[in-house]
Each structure stands twice: as structure tokens, then as C-alpha cells.
Enzyme design. Structure first.
Site, PDB file in Angstrom:
ATOM      1  N   GLU A 106     -39.351  26.665 -13.225  1.00 42.92           N
ATOM      2  CA  GLU A 106     -40.746  27.117 -13.096  1.00 42.92           C
ATOM      3  C   GLU A 106     -41.690  26.066 -12.508  1.00 42.92           C
ATOM      4  O   GLU A 106     -42.543  26.379 -11.685  1.00 42.92           O
ATOM      5  CB  GLU A 106     -41.334  27.520 -14.471  1.00 42.92           C
ATOM      6  CG  GLU A 106     -40.763  28.761 -15.048  1.00 42.92           C
ATOM      7  CD  GLU A 106     -39.715  28.447 -16.083  1.00 42.92           C
ATOM      8  OE1 GLU A 106     -39.576  29.228 -17.006  1.00 42.92           O
ATOM      9  OE2 GLU A 106     -39.035  27.405 -15.958  1.00 42.92           O
ATOM     10  N   ASP A 152     -37.006  32.248 -22.712  1.00 39.14           N
ATOM     11  CA  ASP A 152     -37.698  33.314 -23.436  1.00 39.14           C
ATOM     12  C   ASP A 152     -37.893  34.529 -22.523  1.00 39.14           C
ATOM     13  O   ASP A 152     -37.407  34.564 -21.396  1.00 39.14           O
ATOM     14  CB  ASP A 152     -39.039  32.817 -23.982  1.00 39.14           C
ATOM     15  CG  ASP A 152     -39.932  32.232 -22.899  1.00 39.14           C
ATOM     16  OD1 ASP A 152     -39.601  32.387 -21.696  1.00 39.14           O
ATOM     17  OD2 ASP A 152     -40.952  31.616 -23.242  1.00 39.14           O
ATOM     18  N   TYR A 192     -37.170  22.888 -26.201  1.00 39.53           N
ATOM     19  CA  TYR A 192     -38.080  23.943 -25.737  1.00 39.53           C
ATOM     20  C   TYR A 192     -39.153  24.231 -26.780  1.00 39.53           C
ATOM     21  O   TYR A 192     -38.866  24.371 -27.968  1.00 39.53           O
ATOM     22  CB  TYR A 192     -37.280  25.209 -25.426  1.00 39.53           C
ATOM     23  CG  TYR A 192     -38.083  26.258 -24.712  1.00 39.53           C
ATOM     24  CD1 TYR A 192     -38.769  25.954 -23.541  1.00 39.53           C
ATOM     25  CD2 TYR A 192     -38.159  27.549 -25.209  1.00 39.53           C
ATOM     26  CE1 TYR A 192     -39.507  26.917 -22.878  1.00 39.53           C
ATOM     27  CE2 TYR A 192     -38.899  28.524 -24.544  1.00 39.53           C
ATOM     28  CZ  TYR A 192     -39.565  28.200 -23.388  1.00 39.53           C
ATOM     29  OH  TYR A 192     -40.301  29.151 -22.732  1.00 39.53           O
ATOM     30  N   HIS A 240     -33.436  30.791 -30.715  1.00 39.12           N
ATOM     31  CA  HIS A 240     -33.696  29.445 -30.204  1.00 39.12           C
ATOM     32  C   HIS A 240     -33.605  28.415 -31.319  1.00 39.12           C
ATOM     33  O   HIS A 240     -33.503  28.740 -32.485  1.00 39.12           O
ATOM     34  CB  HIS A 240     -35.093  29.383 -29.576  1.00 39.12           C
ATOM     35  CG  HIS A 240     -35.280  30.380 -28.484  1.00 39.12           C
ATOM     36  ND1 HIS A 240     -36.520  30.827 -28.104  1.00 39.12           N
ATOM     37  CD2 HIS A 240     -34.384  31.032 -27.705  1.00 39.12           C
ATOM     38  CE1 HIS A 240     -36.383  31.705 -27.125  1.00 39.12           C
ATOM     39  NE2 HIS A 240     -35.094  31.847 -26.868  1.00 39.12           N
TER      40      HIS A 240
END
Length: 915
Positions: free
Chosen positions: A18, A107, A329, A376
Site C-alpha cells: 500500500e 484485513d 500489524y 490476527h
């Protein structure tokens, strides 16, 4: 350390993530056979209104939504103009590659970005989905060895969430705008505002109570002393705050001993001559377990409490730590740790604190929060072994270091022994009065050595966790050294802080922790909430919006409904539920009308004046006996009583507005209508008024047939500074200073939108801060006009922040304060900060991303040039009907401008992202 990854045998590979920061970090771990590039967030999205819709769909009835509600809620995706050149770049890189790795976040949003990249790039090479919890060499290599396919369930859940937010956000926001009852609505933001407004109603309804008790100091025969508080007198309990009715201020149980100051003083005198003894000594052992490792929500809460960070500031620092490989994360609601992390933490505990602090078995944690997703890992330091915070002091920015240290301590403490100790309660009696004191002794600190709630230095603060009491025995006599009466006033329920609101939303299962930062920011920028200290205070606009939703769309702000929607999205992500049926029922309805039907009915029913009127009461005496109302108007809240009106101070919290304070404001506004005096030239009255943009002076009355002349105050002036003489000077602007000796043109002084200046013909010069347009002389003006015209009003300001050099221009990136707000620059490209961003939270990575996004849009000058050229060509072609065309074009332009304004008010103010 593991070796860097080498490219697969079949050739060069393109890896897309990203952000540029994440790309830089990952590229360090990959060999020459990989190119790592950033998508810079989402590459396509639903259109922002009709204007962005494809030409062949602009006339569809659902075009404004960007979702075909008549065909299974099919979304229309468009590539924003500023992303087109970047997509061209990605396609070119893909042509040179034999493999495509999509390494976006794990996610829903990250999965959707990967899916959109695949859809837009249309790769003809093998596509692999890379997933990792941390950006370390080992994690990247492991992901490369075990790639997976794109998860259709996660993509469908994200798409459903996006469509729901668009339907809710656009449709309700347009309704609010048309009724002038708010600026926007959202699936989560409206519920968050409702929570804050409900708390403020509780505070408005609250009635305080005052009660008294005594605090005594006792001493033992060997000189040890301790303080104790009065708990009962003659068998009747002394009340505490919880024993009073918040709505009436009355005590709930008449059996309690309610003392006033006189009663407290009388009891004090009686006790001074009394004898006292210990009647009870209670000792109870206790154990205290460490808190679970951080989730997104608990990290935001702790950073707010202990570091004073806003949710946005916390997430900004966490994002940077993750993308640079320091933590795992940061968007998660899991409290579990991977085995490698547990082993790393336990090894560190043994080395740093000793074996006594290490439990026999590793600790495991499970989330107790509703709608939690356990897939997660919790937020923890990345890598194995964990790096010590002290080793990163010069490496991390201040915010990043503070947050990393907090995460490190919490993670390590989660794998340490319980704290053990004893709770001691001493009861002292005498003269019919009972006093009590409780204390705590820590026998073994356990995890508290690493992590103490609310403390920065565990070793220094550990003593504060103990309240040591002397060793006494039952029946032992003690003497009264001092006794002091104390007054207590009950307090209204506390307003939500960011941490408290985050916790409340999470416990109710509303929204996702990853969206809380943007929700809290949105409700402030939409003027529903403002901050007073650390508290979130609702505006009267929020009261109107919430009343409308509660009375006319109750299900849309129902806490259970919103939480159940999150549960459904989770079911869709696990492919256990379909989405079309739910969207059909939500929008069109089934047994009861859906959103569309209710909006069509309510647009006729809702009376905006009734919704935005809040009665404050009727005075029982005085000249004005009409009811006093608080009304929320188009330009903000104001008071109204008959013909009398008054504006409200912007920073006045709603719970502080009473009938008495409202009457005072109305009286003050009435007095404000008295003129400062009469203008000697026009014989009209001169007033000081308070308007939407602050105080100003006015010449004449509005009902005299022509618009009164107004003039704003100069910078630094306050209402108290305004005399009739000063007001007349302000009204004289623009003021004739004199004539230029060379050009013979007049020189005038103005007070402009951006400050005072002088003008001579087409030449203008800003006035220095120490020169007023009321007093500037001809000589000063001539000197200023003789100087070269400077861009801006003053010399360049010092940068707010200076970052490391840009990898593109090799010049330092600077954060500066500009005419239209703060911006970052790398010497060639300037990029404004998003509205509401706090300058102190901006990181180097954020600055790079903003500059990259701005550079991707290309130079704005070229666009203007092309547009101008096209217009000129068109004008030449229709030369014969130029006059007619110009008139028609002007009318069309005016109409388009009107439509654009209307559209902007609806779509631009709507909130789609997570609420």
C-alpha cells in the site's frame, strides 16, 4: 540472520504494497529479482457523486449512489484522476515481470485493495497473495514460501460494508442537508454521536448534592500513625456519591446519616474527647494478573491515558512502526501471540528480570470483546529476539519511541508472573463512630516490574502502588491526633474521552477498532463534537441530528442493530452468509419499509423547526415571561424568547446552558443593541455587533431602507477596545492616504481578508504587523511601494518540522505553515495536510505519501492551459453567435454552479469510510 529472498526461477517479480514506507522496508529483504512498488492506498473506489460516473450511467436514477440498487446492488468502481498515471506505471512494471505478488495488509481493506489491483491491472502472469503479521526478513521469506489466493469472503465483506456505508451515508446525509439538520450521517459516526449526546443529556438532568464526613488521624502507642474515614455514626451509614439520586440530588436511602457542615462540626467536638480502639483487623491475600497484549482499541486507550495521544496520533505512529518493521500489524482485535513471540518474551523476562518472574507455563489470552476477530495476532514488537527500547532511542521519532516502549512493556508484562500481596482493612470505633482505612502491601511485584498502569517508570512508581498500614491488633487502643470535616459534592457522569468512547464502542461491538480514529476525527470536523481538555463535548447540531435519528430513524442508531451489522459482515467474510438479501432488506425493506421507503415518507413528515427547538424553561418573574428556546439554525445555535434573540458562545458546553444563563445572554444581547454613539457626518447610530465570523462595527440600522455599512475589527483588537472614535476610523476604511508624487494615482489603505494593505493603481503592498491601516502615513506607503513585491506578508517562516532528505529530490522534506494551512514540500512538490491533521503527528512516511499522491496528479498548470485552449477554439468556431453563446454559457454556468453547490453540500459532506 536469514538470507534475502531471491527471485523465483521463472524470472523477475513485482511486489505491490500500500505505502511507499512499507515498500522501502520490504525491498531491503528482497533480492535484485524483485521490484517493490506502492499502490498508495486504494486505486479505485465508488464514484463521489454523479460527476464521476461513466457517461453512459450518469442518467440512471441511482447514479448519485454509484451502486445499482436495481441490479443486485452492483457497485460501479472508478479510478480517481490522480491515480491514473500511477496505474499506468504499475502496468508498465507488470509487463516487465513474470510474477505478481500482492502484499497488501491482511484485513478486509487490504484484501480489497489486492482484488482491485488484480481487476485493474489484468495480469497475464501468475498472481500470488502474500500475508504477514510483521515486516521482518523471516516473515517475508515465510510468506513467499506459502502464498495464498485472494480471499473472496474478505473482499465481499469489504464491498458490502462499503455499499452499506454509501447507502446510509449519502441517503441520510442528503436528508439532513435538505432539512438543514446536520452535515452528514454515517453507520458508525451517528451512533458514536448519539452516545456522546446521551451522556450530555444525563449531565443536563443531573442535580448535585452536598454531604459531609470526617477524616481522622490516629496513632498507636509506638508512634505510628494512619488516616481513616468516617463510615457510620450510631449505626447509620455515612453516604458516598453513589448513594444519591442523580436526577433529584436526594439521598436514596433515608436511613443514611446525612450531615451538613454544622452537624459535622458538632460531631467533631464530641470526638475530640473520646476514646478509640481497633475493633477489626482484616487481612486478605490477593493476586493481580497482567493485562493482555494490545489490540488496536486497547492500544489507543492506553496511549490516550498515559501519553495523551489522540486516536489519530496513535495510529499514525503505529502505522509508521509497522511499515518500518518495528511492530506487528496494528489493526487487530486479537490478544493472542504467536509461539515465536511468546518464546521471545519469556526469554527476555528470564534475562531482564530473573526466573522468579517467569511463569512455569506460557500465558494465553482470548478476546472477551463482542465481534472480535481472532485471526490476527496482538500488537507486539516485531522480530525475535525483541529489540530493547533503549537501543532505538536515536532511531525512532519521539511519538514512535513512546508508543513502541508502551507496546514492548505491555507485551513483556503479559508473559510475567502475577503480582501478589495483601489487602488490609483496619476498623476503629469510639463514641458511636466507626472509621475505616484500607491499605495494600505488595509481597511480590511480578509483572508490575515491567508495566505499571499510568506510570512511566515502574521502579520509581512501584511504591505508589502500596499503602502501608501499621501492624495493629484487635482491641488495641489508639489515640485521636487530628480530625477534619470534609465537604463532598456529587459529580455528573463524566463525558467521554477518546479512550472512553473507544472502549464503549468496542464493548458494544460497534464498528471496527481500525476505524475508531477516523470516526472520532470525523465527528469533530463535521461540527458534531468539540474537545474541552480531553473530553468530547457535543454541539447543539449533534443534539438536532440525534433527535431526528431517534424519532424518525430509530433503527439506524440502535446500538444492537449496528453491532449486529458488524456480526453479519464477519459472517460474510467467513462465507457463512450472503450479502444481497441483507442489502435488499436494508434498502427496500421486507415486512417493514426499508431505508428508501422511510426516507420518502419522512421527507414530508419531518418538521425541522420542531426537531431543532429545545425549550429551556419559562421565567417565573421579570419583564419577559415567554418560554426561552434554544434553536439550532442554519448558521449555528441561538437563543430565542419572543422577539428577543441572542447567539451562544461557541465554546459553551450544552450542559452549562441553564435558563438563568440563557436569560443573562439575552439581556446582554439586548444591551449590545445600544449604540456606541452617533456618527457626526451621517447622524446614524454606530454599533458593535457580534456576527458569525466574530465582532464588527456597523453604521446605521438594517431597517432604514439600505444595507448598513459594516467593518471588521483589526487583528489583535477586542470588543473592549472599540470606542466611538475607533469605530468611526474602522468604518472610514478604505482610507485615502495621499497621492503618489510620480504616477499621481491615489494611495488607499484597506483592511482585507488576509490583513491590512495599501493600494496604488494596480500595485498592492501588505502592511507590516506594527503599522495600522488607520494610521499609515504617505511616507511609509511610498517606501513600501518602492520595495519589490514579496510573495506573502512576511519573511519566510521557520519550518514547523524538518525531516530527512527526499529520495526523489534529495532535498530535506519540510513541514511549513502556508497561507491556506500547513503543507509539506520536498523543494519541487507541495502537498497540503488533510484537514484536521495535527502538525505534531506528521511523520516522514506520511509526508512522503502525501507528496507521492500530489506528484501523481501532475502539474496543475498544464490542465489549466489545455482547458483555456479548448475554450478558445470553441469561441472561434461560433464567432457569428458569440454574444448569444456567451449569454447562454453564463446562464448555464450559473445553473451548474448552483447544482454543484447543492451536490457538494450533500456528497462531499457524506461519510462512507466506516461510518
Amino acid at each position: 540472520m536469514a538470507k534475502n529472498a531471491t527471485a523465483p526461477s521463472e524470472g523477475h517479480s513485482l511486489v505491490i504494497v500500500e505505502s511507499p514506507a512499507k515498500a522501502r522496508t520490504i525491498s531491503k529483504f528482497l533480492g535484485k529479482g524483485y521490484t517493490v512498488e506502492a499502490s498508495i492506498g486504494h486505486i479505485r473506489d465508488l464514484p463521489q457523486g454523479k460527476k464521476e460516473m461513466p457517461a453512459d450511467l450518469k442518467d440512471e436514477e441511482w447514479a448519485k449512489l454509484g451502486v445499482n440498487v436495481n441490479d443486485r446492488f452492483t457497485p460501479v468502481y472508478v479510478v480517481p484522476q490522480d491515480k491514473k498515471s500511477h496505474i499506468t506505471k504499475l502496468k508498465k512494471l507488470l509487463k516487465e515481470s513474470q510474477n505478481l505478488y500482492l502484499a497488501t495488509d491482511e484485513d478486509r481493506e487490504g484484501e480489497a485493495i489486492s482484488w482491485h489491483l488484480q481487476e485493474v491491472l489484468k495480469p497475464k502472469v501468475p498472481v500470488h497473495r502474500l500475508v504477514f503479521h510483521e515486516i521482518t526478513n523471516e516473515a517475508i521469506l515465510d510468506a513467499l514460501e506459502t502464498p495464498r489466493e485472494i480471499d473472496d469472503g474478505l473482499v465481499k465483506a469489504q464491498e458490502t460494508r462499503r455499499i452499506l456505508d454509501r447507502l446510509y451515508g449519502y441517503e441520510i446525509s442528503e436528508f439532513l442537508w435538505r432539512k438543514k439538520l446536520g452535515r452528514s450521517a454515517g453507520r458508525v459516526q451517528s451512533v458514536a454521536v448519539r452516545l456522546i449526546v446521551q451522556r450530555e443529556w444525563e449531565r443536563r438532568a443531573f442535580r448535585s448534592a452536598t454531604y459531609w464526613d470526617l477524616t481522622a488521624q490516629f496513632s498507636t502507642s509506638d508512634g505510628q500513625s494512619f488516616d481513616a474515614t468516617l463510615v457510620s455514626v450510631d449505626g447509620r451509614k455515612i453516604p458516598s456519591g453513589k448513594d444519591f439520586d442523580s436526577a433529584t440530588g436526594q439521598i436514596k436511602d433515608p436511613g443514611f446519616m446525612l450531615m451538613d457542615e454544622t452537624g459535622a462540626q458538632q460531631l467533631l467536638q464530641k470526638l475530640k474527647t473520646g476514646t478509640f480502639a481497633v475493633t477489626k483487623m482484616q487481612v486478605k491475600p490477593y493476586t493481580q494478573k497482567p493485562a493482555a497484549p494490545f489490540t488496536t482499541s486497547t492500544m489507543q486507550q492506553e496511549a490516550n491515558r498515559k501519553l495523551g495521544f489522540t486516536a489519530r496520533r496513535t495510529m499514525s505512529a503505529a502505522q509508521s512502526l509497522y511499515e518500518n518493521g518495528y511492530i506487528t500489524y496494528m489493526r487487530t482485535d486479537s490478544t493472542s501471540l504467536a509461539k515465536v513471540a511468546v518464546d521471545a518474551a519469556r526469554e527476555l523476562v528470564g534475562e531482564e528480570y530473573g526466573k522468579d518472574y517467569l511463569p512455569e507455563e506460557p500465558r494465553t489470552y482470548r478476546s472477551t470483546v463482542r465481534n472480535a476477530q481472532e485471526a490476527h495476532e496482538a500488537i507486539r514488537p516485531a522480530g525475535n529476539p525483541f529489540r530493547l527500547p533503549d537501543s532505538l532511542k536515536g532511531e525512532l521519532a519521539p511519538d514512535q519511541f513512546k508508543l513502541f516502549e508502551l507496546i514492548w512493556k505491555r507485551t513483556v508484562a503479559s508473559q510475567m508472573q502475577n503480582a501478589r500481596g495483601r489487602r488490609v482493612t483496619i476498623t476503629v470505633e469510639g463514641e458511636g463512630s466507626v472509621f475505616q482505612v484500607s491499605g495494600k502491601t505488595i509481597d511480590f511485584p511480578g509483572f508490575l516490574r515491567a508495566y505499571v498502569e499510568g506510570a512511566d517508570d515502574p521502579n520509581a512508581e512501584l511504591a505508589d502502588k502500596e499503602t502501608l498500614l501499621p501492624a495493629v491488633e484487635e482491641g488495641q487502643a489508639v489515640s485521636l491526633k487530628e480530625v477534619e470535616p470534609k465537604s463532598h459534592t456529587t459529580q455528573p457522569p463524566s463525558r467521554f474521552s477518546e479512550a472512553a468512547l473507544t472502549r464503549e464502542l468496542e464493548q458494544r461491538g460497534i464498528g471496527r477498532p481500525s476505524t475508531y480514529a477516523s470516526i472520532i476525527e470525523t465527528i469533530q470536523t463535521r461540527n458534531y463534537v468539540f474537545k474541552k481538555g480531553n473530553a468530547l463535548v457535543p454541539t447543539w447540531n449533534a443534539f438536532s441530528m440525534v433527535r431526528l435519528m431517534e424519532e424518525h430513524f430509530p433503527s439506524l442508531v440502535d446500538y444492537e442493530f449496528t453491532a449486529n451489522m458488524e456480526g453479519l459482515l464477519d459472517s460474510i467474510s467467513r462465507q457463512e452468509a450472503g450479502n444481497i438479501e441483507y442489502l435488499e432488506e436494508f434498502y427496500f425493506g421486507k415486512e417493514t419499509p426499508g431505508l428508501k421507503g422511510r426516507l420518502e415518507t419522512k421527507i414530508k413528515e419531518v418538521d425541522p423547526r420542531a426537531i431543532s427547538t429545545f425549550p429551556l424553561g419559562t421565567p417565573e418573574e421579570g419583564e419577559h415571561l415567554e418560554v426561552v428556546n434554544l434553536r439550532v439554525g442554519q448558521y449555528g445555535p441561538y437563543l430565542e424568547q419572543g422577539e428577543r434573540k441572542a447567539s451562544l458562545p461557541e465554546d459553551l458546553p450544552p450542559d452549562e446552558l441553564t435558563l438563568e444563563s440563557a436569560l443573562e445572554l439575552l439581556k446582554k444581547a439586548e444591551t449590545g443593541d445600544e449604540p456606541l454613539g452617533i456618527c457626526p457626518d451621517t447622524h446614524k447610530p454606530v454599533f458593535v455587533k457580534s456576527g458569525r465570523f466574530g465582532p464588527y462595527v456597523q453604521l446605521g440600522l438594517a431597517d432604514e431602507g439600505e444595507k448598513p455599512k459594516n467593518a471588521g475589527l483589526l487583528k489583535g483588537m477586542s470588543v473592549e477596545d472599540i470606542t466611538l472614535e475607533v469605530a468611526l476610523k474602522l468604518l472610514s476604511l478604505p482610507r485615502l492616504v495621499g497621492e503618489h508624487p510620480d504616477s499621481k494615482e491615489v494611495i488607499e489603505a484597506f483592511n482585507g481578508r488576509y490583513g491590512p494593505y495599501i493600494k496604488c493603481g494596480s500595485e498592492t503592498r501588505s502592511l507590516p504587523d506594527d503599522v495600522s491601516p488607520l494610521d499609515v502615513q504617505l511616507e511609509q506607503s511610498l517606501f513600501l511601494l518602492s520595495q519589490p513585491k514579496r510573495r506573502g506578508r512576511s519573511a519566510p517562516k521557520e519550518p514547523i518540522k524538518t525531516f530527512e532528505s527526499s529520495p526523489i529530490t534529495e532535498q530535506p522534506i519540510r513541514l511549513l505553515e502556508g497561507r491556506y494551512g500547513p503543507y509539506v514540500t520536498d523543494g519541487e512538490t507541495n502537498a497540503s495536510l488533510p484537514k484536521g491533521t495535527e502538525t505534531e503527528t506528521v511523520t516522514f512516511e506520511q509526508a512522503l505519501q502525501l507528496l507521492a499522491e500530489r506528484a501523481a496528479k501532475g502539474p496543475s498548470r498544464k490542465k489549466k492551459k489545455t482547458k483555456k485552449k479548448a475554450t478558445k477554439k470553441k469561441a472561434t468556431k461560433k464567432k457569428a453567435t458569440k454574444k448569444k453563446a456567451t449569454k447562454k454559457k453564463a446562464t448555464k454556468k450559473k445553473s451548474a454552479k448552483k447544482k454543484a453547490t447543492k451536490k457538494k453540500a450533500v456528497s462531499a459532506e457524506s461519510v462512507d469510510e466506516g461510518g
